[in-house]
Design a protein around this motif. Structure first.
Motif, mmCIF file in Angstrom:
data_model
loop_
_atom_site.group_PDB
_atom_site.id
_atom_site.type_symbol
_atom_site.label_atom_id
_atom_site.label_comp_id
_atom_site.label_asym_id
_atom_site.label_seq_id
_atom_site.Cartn_x
_atom_site.Cartn_y
_atom_site.Cartn_z
ATOM 1 N N GLU A 195 -0.628 3.551 -3.779
ATOM 2 C CA GLU A 195 -0.173 2.384 -4.545
ATOM 3 C C GLU A 195 -1.421 1.573 -4.861
ATOM 4 O O GLU A 195 -2.156 1.217 -3.937
ATOM 5 C CB GLU A 195 0.764 1.505 -3.713
ATOM 6 C CG GLU A 195 2.079 2.150 -3.334
ATOM 7 C CD GLU A 195 3.092 2.126 -4.460
ATOM 8 O OE1 GLU A 195 2.914 1.342 -5.424
ATOM 9 O OE2 GLU A 195 4.043 2.910 -4.384
ATOM 10 N N TYR A 196 -1.622 1.237 -6.111
ATOM 11 C CA TYR A 196 -2.826 0.490 -6.447
ATOM 12 C C TYR A 196 -2.789 -0.872 -5.750
ATOM 13 O O TYR A 196 -1.842 -1.639 -5.905
ATOM 14 C CB TYR A 196 -2.965 0.295 -7.953
ATOM 15 C CG TYR A 196 -4.252 -0.418 -8.251
ATOM 16 C CD1 TYR A 196 -5.468 0.259 -8.141
ATOM 17 C CD2 TYR A 196 -4.290 -1.771 -8.564
ATOM 18 C CE1 TYR A 196 -6.668 -0.383 -8.356
ATOM 19 C CE2 TYR A 196 -5.476 -2.424 -8.782
ATOM 20 C CZ TYR A 196 -6.659 -1.727 -8.678
ATOM 21 O OH TYR A 196 -7.859 -2.374 -8.868
ATOM 22 N N CYS A 197 -3.829 -1.145 -4.934
ATOM 23 C CA CYS A 197 -3.797 -2.352 -4.106
ATOM 24 C C CYS A 197 -5.005 -3.247 -4.306
ATOM 25 O O CYS A 197 -5.135 -4.273 -3.653
ATOM 26 C CB CYS A 197 -3.657 -1.975 -2.637
ATOM 27 S SG CYS A 197 -4.855 -0.762 -2.073
ATOM 28 N N HIS A 242 0.851 -1.185 0.000
ATOM 29 C CA HIS A 242 0.000 0.000 0.000
ATOM 30 C C HIS A 242 0.886 1.233 0.000
ATOM 31 O O HIS A 242 2.099 1.141 0.170
ATOM 32 C CB HIS A 242 -0.893 0.028 1.249
ATOM 33 C CG HIS A 242 -1.866 -1.100 1.328
ATOM 34 N ND1 HIS A 242 -3.043 -1.119 0.623
ATOM 35 C CD2 HIS A 242 -1.834 -2.257 2.029
ATOM 36 C CE1 HIS A 242 -3.697 -2.241 0.893
ATOM 37 N NE2 HIS A 242 -2.978 -2.957 1.738
ATOM 38 N N MET A 300 -9.366 3.872 0.280
ATOM 39 C CA MET A 300 -8.432 3.699 1.377
ATOM 40 C C MET A 300 -7.884 5.044 1.843
ATOM 41 O O MET A 300 -6.939 5.586 1.274
ATOM 42 C CB MET A 300 -7.300 2.785 0.898
ATOM 43 C CG MET A 300 -6.564 2.161 2.039
ATOM 44 S SD MET A 300 -5.539 0.834 1.447
ATOM 45 C CE MET A 300 -4.413 0.735 2.820
ATOM 46 N N CYS A 353 -3.909 6.158 0.147
ATOM 47 C CA CYS A 353 -3.086 5.098 -0.409
ATOM 48 C C CYS A 353 -2.763 5.468 -1.849
ATOM 49 O O CYS A 353 -3.656 5.726 -2.649
ATOM 50 C CB CYS A 353 -3.866 3.787 -0.346
ATOM 51 S SG CYS A 353 -2.953 2.398 -1.002
ATOM 52 N N HIS A 400 -9.031 0.306 -3.587
ATOM 53 C CA HIS A 400 -7.883 1.208 -3.466
ATOM 54 C C HIS A 400 -8.306 2.664 -3.248
ATOM 55 O O HIS A 400 -7.789 3.355 -2.371
ATOM 56 C CB HIS A 400 -7.021 1.076 -4.721
ATOM 57 C CG HIS A 400 -6.032 2.167 -4.891
ATOM 58 N ND1 HIS A 400 -4.955 2.330 -4.065
ATOM 59 C CD2 HIS A 400 -5.968 3.178 -5.800
ATOM 60 C CE1 HIS A 400 -4.266 3.395 -4.471
ATOM 61 N NE2 HIS A 400 -4.856 3.912 -5.501
HETATM 62 CU CU1 CUA Z 1 -4.051 0.460 -0.409
HETATM 63 CU CU2 CUA Z 1 -4.168 1.346 -2.640
#
Ligand code: CUA
Length: 151
Positions: free
Chosen positions: A135-137, A98, A144, A133, A141
């Motif tokens: 970062e693509y999670c 993340h 977040m 966040c 996403h």
């Molecule tokens: Cu956690 Cu994007």
């Protein structure tokens, strides 16, 4: 004959550079940044300080803010920090990579499973910050986020 001068100059600057790097690394102890703290991502909930995430007072005006990231939330996600506090933010994740960006500040970390990332910041002004966040999670996403209030 001029080539010799340039050759000498070139080798001379190479040695100068190596000397500076050497002195900086060994005499002054400069090291590249490193992840010092590792953690078992499956046992984050049982591992101090992440078994009780949140803000902890560690000294006079000094705090630790321990945050657990997981798809797709931060724990805790509403944080109040007293104005003037020097806060060391420790963040780790239970699942995937993340991001941890405090919008409008220089706090911007990648959160990797197995590691604890830290950053220390002093909050000198009251206000509200959004943590998100970056970062693509996964599918959640964009949901977040967390809120920090400096009061
Ligand atoms: Cu956690 Cu994007």
């Amino acid at each position: 004959k001029y080539e010799k001068i340039w050759l000498f100059f070139g080798i001379g600057s190479l040695f100068l550079f190596l000397t500076i790097v050497g002195v900086s690394a060994f005499a002054q102890g400069n090291q590249p940044p490193s992840c010092l703290t590792t953690i078992d991502p499956e046992k984050v909930d049982q591992t101090p300080p992440f078994n009780k995430p949140g803000l902890v007072k560690t000294g006079d005006n000094e705090y630790q803010l321990n945050i657990v990231a997981s798809a797709f939330a931060y724990t805790p996600n509403q944080i109040e920090i007293p104005k003037g506090a020097k806060v060391t933010i420790n963040v780790t994740t239970k699942d995937v990579i993340h991001g941890f960006e405090m919008v409008g500040t220089n706090v911007n970390m990648m959160v990797e499973p197995g590691y604890v990332n830290s950053f220390t910041k002093t909050f000198n002004e009251t206000g509200e910050f959004t943590i998100l966040c970056n970062e693509y999670c996964g599918t959640g996403h964009h949901l977040m986020t967390a809120k920090v209030k400096v009061v």
